[in-house]
Design an enzyme around this catalytic site. Structure first.
Site, short mmCIF file in Angstrom:
data_model
loop_
_atom_site.label_atom_id
_atom_site.label_comp_id
_atom_site.label_asym_id
_atom_site.label_seq_id
_atom_site.Cartn_x
_atom_site.Cartn_y
_atom_site.Cartn_z
N VAL A 93 4.29 -4.73 -2.13
CA VAL A 93 4.49 -4.14 -3.45
C VAL A 93 4.95 -5.22 -4.42
CG1 VAL A 93 5.79 -2.42 -4.77
CG2 VAL A 93 5.24 -1.99 -2.35
N CYS A 94 4.28 -5.29 -5.54
CA CYS A 94 4.69 -6.20 -6.61
C CYS A 94 5.48 -5.37 -7.61
CB CYS A 94 3.46 -6.85 -7.26
SG CYS A 94 3.88 -7.95 -8.63
#
Length: 154
Positions: A93-94
């Protein structure tokens, strides 16, 4: 695991057991103080993820809560990561709260709420740009990735 991390996680787990979790978030497993799993569903009829459930793995290190945990969506036979512009097919996840915007006042449930909110605001299911090349070369631990936070519209 450090004494600080263990005490903090024991308090968080006690709070979850006493007060429960917000709607759409479910503690699936917390068998130890190093790795917890949560189920996340997006609420509302207008979401592109209606009826879908995702599993989020949170791994806590010795420096938790001073340092942010390792957070990934589970990718296995039972669960798939959501198709989202900030979530890679390997579950990484960014999100800026999993980096420079982390604060020790955040906790496992607030991370889940953030992921739920991120999904709820998504208007179109699409993979991140460069998904295939990132996944091919990504470290196992997403904390070793140098993310660039340039798009907060989804």
């Amino acid at each position: 695991m450090s004494n600080l991390a263990t005490r903090r996680l024991m308090k968080e787990l006690s709070d979850i057991k006493l007060n429960g979790t917000p709607m759409g978030i479910e503690l699936l497993s917390a068998e130890n103080m190093e790795e917890w799993f949560f189920g996340i569903s997006v609420l509302g009829d207008e979401t592109v993820y209606k009826g879908e459930k995702f599993a989020l793995r949170i791994k806590f290190g010795d420096r938790y809560p001073i340092e942010y945990p390792e957070v990934t969506f589970v990718a296995n036979d039972k669960y798939k990561p959501p198709v989202h512009p900030h979530i890679y097919t390997n579950g990484h996840v960014c999100a800026s709260i999993l980096g420079p915007e982390w604060s020790p006042v955040l906790n496992a449930v607030s991370v889940c709420i953030t992921m739920q909110s991120m999904l709820a605001s998504c208007k179109k299911k699409e993979l991140p740009k460069g998904n295939d090349s990132y996944v091919a070369r990504a470290p196992v631990n997403p904390k070793q990735t140098r993310w660039v936070y340039h798009d907060d519209t989804v």
